[in-house]
Design a protein around this motif. Structure first.
Motif, short mmCIF file in Angstrom:
data_model
loop_
_atom_site.label_atom_id
_atom_site.label_comp_id
_atom_site.label_asym_id
_atom_site.label_seq_id
_atom_site.Cartn_x
_atom_site.Cartn_y
_atom_site.Cartn_z
N LEU A 49 4.30 -8.49 5.08
CA LEU A 49 3.50 -7.61 4.23
C LEU A 49 2.02 -7.96 4.32
O LEU A 49 1.16 -7.08 4.25
CB LEU A 49 4.01 -7.66 2.80
N ALA A 52 0.39 -6.22 7.06
CA ALA A 52 -0.03 -4.88 6.68
C ALA A 52 -1.35 -4.90 5.92
O ALA A 52 -2.23 -4.06 6.16
CB ALA A 52 1.06 -4.20 5.84
N ALA A 55 -4.04 -5.65 8.45
CA ALA A 55 -4.28 -4.46 9.28
C ALA A 55 -5.07 -3.41 8.51
O ALA A 55 -5.95 -2.75 9.08
CB ALA A 55 -2.95 -3.89 9.77
N ALA A 56 -4.78 -3.25 7.22
CA ALA A 56 -5.52 -2.29 6.40
C ALA A 56 -7.00 -2.67 6.33
O ALA A 56 -7.88 -1.80 6.39
CB ALA A 56 -4.92 -2.21 5.00
N TRP A 59 -8.53 -1.92 9.75
CA TRP A 59 -8.65 -0.47 9.86
C TRP A 59 -9.86 0.03 9.06
O TRP A 59 -10.67 0.79 9.56
CB TRP A 59 -7.36 0.18 9.35
N VAL A 73 -4.47 -0.98 -1.41
CA VAL A 73 -3.53 -1.94 -0.83
C VAL A 73 -4.00 -3.38 -1.08
O VAL A 73 -3.24 -4.22 -1.57
CB VAL A 73 -3.35 -1.69 0.68
#
Length: 118
Positions: A49, A52, A55-56, A59, A73
């Protein structure tokens, strides 16, 4: 130019826990969990998690359209941990993690303000 830098700072905060997904031995050094502990699997999943969350952040550093979602997030991740940490009586074994998240809150507040300021 400031927003990408702030997002990369948040990515750096989440890099080590995310790395534990690819290097499970990191869970032992970060959380003192041995592979035979049943919680090891749960923490390994938690590391996924964090991939993620990491990565967010990456991004959002480069794709402005993703910044509002990334704020949610990352905010849920950081604030929920800090709330649970304090509810649990601030366990000393997790103090370093709490301090890192606490230090990241002003950065998170900055990117949140920039993302939602319209």
């Amino acid at each position: 130019m400031m927003q990408p830098i702030l997002w990369l700072i948040l990515a750096a905060i989440h890099a080590m826990p995310a790395l534990a997904f690819f290097r499970p031995a990191t869970l032992t050094s970060l959380y003192r969990l041995q592979p035979d502990n049943p919680l090891f699997l749960l923490m390994h999943h938690r590391a996924g998690l964090f991939v993620a969350v990491f990565a967010a952040c990456i991004w959002a550093a480069f794709i402005p359209e993703g910044r509002k979602l990334a704020v949610l997030v990352v905010g849920i991740s950081m604030v929920s941990f800090l709330a649970l940490y304090w509810q649990a009586g601030s366990p000393p074994a997790l103090r370093k993690i709490a301090n890192v998240d606490l230090a990241g809150l002003p950065v998170l507040a900055g990117v949140a303000w920039l993302a939602f300021r319209q």
